[in-house]
Design a protein around this motif. Sequence first.
Motif, PDB file in Angstrom:
ATOM      1  N   ILE A  98      13.476  20.201  72.322  1.00 29.15           N
ATOM      2  CA  ILE A  98      12.623  19.421  71.419  1.00 29.15           C
ATOM      3  C   ILE A  98      11.153  19.700  71.707  1.00 29.15           C
ATOM      4  CG2 ILE A  98      11.901  17.076  70.808  1.00 29.15           C
ATOM      5  CD1 ILE A  98      14.802  16.194  71.316  1.00 29.15           C
ATOM      6  N   ALA A  99      10.807  19.807  72.997  1.00 21.65           N
ATOM      7  CA  ALA A  99       9.416  20.076  73.373  1.00 21.65           C
ATOM      8  C   ALA A  99       8.947  21.421  72.824  1.00 21.65           C
ATOM      9  CB  ALA A  99       9.277  20.049  74.896  1.00 21.65           C
ATOM     10  N   VAL A 100       9.784  22.454  72.947  1.00 20.87           N
ATOM     11  CA  VAL A 100       9.410  23.779  72.441  1.00 20.87           C
ATOM     12  C   VAL A 100       9.260  23.748  70.922  1.00 20.87           C
ATOM     13  CG1 VAL A 100      10.240  26.144  72.111  1.00 20.87           C
ATOM     14  CG2 VAL A 100      10.373  25.077  74.364  1.00 20.87           C
ATOM     15  N   ILE A 101      10.175  23.079  70.235  1.00 22.10           N
ATOM     16  CA  ILE A 101      10.097  22.984  68.770  1.00 22.10           C
ATOM     17  C   ILE A 101       8.797  22.299  68.345  1.00 22.10           C
ATOM     18  CG2 ILE A 101      11.120  21.891  66.736  1.00 22.10           C
ATOM     19  CD1 ILE A 101      13.868  22.337  68.053  1.00 22.10           C
ATOM     20  N   LEU A 102       8.453  21.198  69.018  1.00 21.68           N
ATOM     21  CA  LEU A 102       7.223  20.478  68.677  1.00 21.68           C
ATOM     22  C   LEU A 102       5.983  21.314  68.971  1.00 21.68           C
ATOM     23  CD1 LEU A 102       8.084  16.875  69.957  1.00 21.68           C
ATOM     24  CD2 LEU A 102       7.954  17.669  67.580  1.00 21.68           C
ATOM     25  N   LEU A 103       6.011  22.047  70.082  1.00 21.82           N
ATOM     26  CA  LEU A 103       4.872  22.901  70.419  1.00 21.82           C
ATOM     27  C   LEU A 103       4.687  24.018  69.395  1.00 21.82           C
ATOM     28  CD1 LEU A 103       5.342  23.168  74.291  1.00 21.82           C
ATOM     29  CD2 LEU A 103       3.491  21.985  73.091  1.00 21.82           C
ATOM     30  N   PHE A 118      15.141  30.688  73.420  1.00 21.99           N
ATOM     31  CA  PHE A 118      15.171  29.497  74.263  1.00 21.99           C
ATOM     32  C   PHE A 118      15.875  28.341  73.555  1.00 21.99           C
ATOM     33  CE2 PHE A 118      13.561  25.507  75.906  1.00 21.99           C
ATOM     34  CZ  PHE A 118      13.659  25.691  77.273  1.00 21.99           C
ATOM     35  N   THR A 119      15.496  28.075  72.312  1.00 23.91           N
ATOM     36  CA  THR A 119      16.125  26.967  71.585  1.00 23.91           C
ATOM     37  C   THR A 119      17.591  27.269  71.283  1.00 23.91           C
ATOM     38  OG1 THR A 119      15.255  27.889  69.511  1.00 23.91           O
ATOM     39  CG2 THR A 119      13.969  26.154  70.566  1.00 23.91           C
ATOM     40  N   TYR A 120      17.888  28.511  70.929  1.00 23.72           N
ATOM     41  CA  TYR A 120      19.261  28.893  70.584  1.00 23.72           C
ATOM     42  C   TYR A 120      20.191  28.734  71.780  1.00 23.72           C
ATOM     43  CZ  TYR A 120      23.231  31.773  69.137  1.00 23.72           C
ATOM     44  OH  TYR A 120      24.496  32.224  68.843  1.00 23.72           O
ATOM     45  N   PHE A 121      19.818  29.323  72.918  1.00 26.54           N
ATOM     46  CA  PHE A 121      20.701  29.281  74.079  1.00 26.54           C
ATOM     47  C   PHE A 121      20.701  27.910  74.757  1.00 26.54           C
ATOM     48  CE2 PHE A 121      20.179  33.968  73.838  1.00 26.54           C
ATOM     49  CZ  PHE A 121      21.521  34.289  73.736  1.00 26.54           C
ATOM     50  N   SER A 122      19.643  27.132  74.575  1.00 23.27           N
ATOM     51  CA  SER A 122      19.652  25.757  75.085  1.00 23.27           C
ATOM     52  C   SER A 122      20.718  24.941  74.364  1.00 23.27           C
ATOM     53  CB  SER A 122      18.280  25.103  74.902  1.00 23.27           C
ATOM     54  OG  SER A 122      17.318  25.681  75.752  1.00 23.27           O
ATOM     55  N   MET A 123      20.800  25.096  73.047  1.00 20.85           N
ATOM     56  CA  MET A 123      21.826  24.393  72.284  1.00 20.85           C
ATOM     57  C   MET A 123      23.219  24.878  72.673  1.00 20.85           C
ATOM     58  SD  MET A 123      20.046  22.257  70.730  1.00 20.85           S
ATOM     59  CE  MET A 123      21.418  21.496  69.864  1.00 20.85           C
ATOM     60  N   TYR A 124      23.321  26.158  72.981  1.00 25.03           N
ATOM     61  CA  TYR A 124      24.588  26.724  73.466  1.00 25.03           C
ATOM     62  C   TYR A 124      25.001  26.034  74.771  1.00 25.03           C
ATOM     63  CZ  TYR A 124      27.702  30.355  75.423  1.00 25.03           C
ATOM     64  OH  TYR A 124      28.758  31.028  75.986  1.00 25.03           O
TER      65      TYR A 124
END
Length: 227
Positions: A98-103, A118-124
């Motif tokens: 969420i922090a990366v998306i907001l940034l 980062f967002t893709y593999f975090s959700m994984y």
Amino acid sequence: MFGISDIPKFLLAFFLVLPVISILHEAGHVFFAWLMGAKNIRLIVGSGKPVFKKGLLEVRKFYFWYGFCSFENIKRKEKLANILIFSGGAIFNLLSTIAVILLVENKVLEAGMVTYQFTYFSMYYIFFALLPMLYPGGYPSDGKIMLDLIKGKDEVIKERTYRVLWKPEEEEWQVLDQNKAVIAGHQGEDDALEEARKIAKKHRPSRILYCKDGEEKEIQNYPRIPL
């Protein structure tokens, strides 16, 4: 289709992005373990021989492959405390995503391959951590432990109890298992305690009771460790 041009992207994800996500995941577990009073906390990145140690962090030779944490002697052992510890990895992965998306949305970070991976593999990571299943080898996922606890299956965190006591008849210190059967006998108290620690640590979740003058006192516990 995977092509030659995708190889640099793969290497970036494998050697940089995934290890960072793994560190954040394990940091979530140890953060909540620390809140519950855990001691001897370790956060291990990778597998193989250790190449770097600083505080609670240990980086191993193959830093990009696997990661885990370890801790002992938590003070709060109730169901909610364990649920928080086991959910900590997914919570940290979600918060960092969420922090990366907001940034990115606020143009603090530039959208690119690193932020996407980062967002893709975090959700994984989040999905497979919370999916209630048994991994190869029979070890339960964080999600399965949490679901079992919510369902009231407290046996997943039920501790095996090992005892260390002096037996004057045999003139030795004895280590007893949870059925109070003798596992080993030692002439020295320290040797008996060390034996008990090795056995208890191998059979988590467990605890060690020190028995003296008819009283029992817990001196060590080894909680179940999240992945």
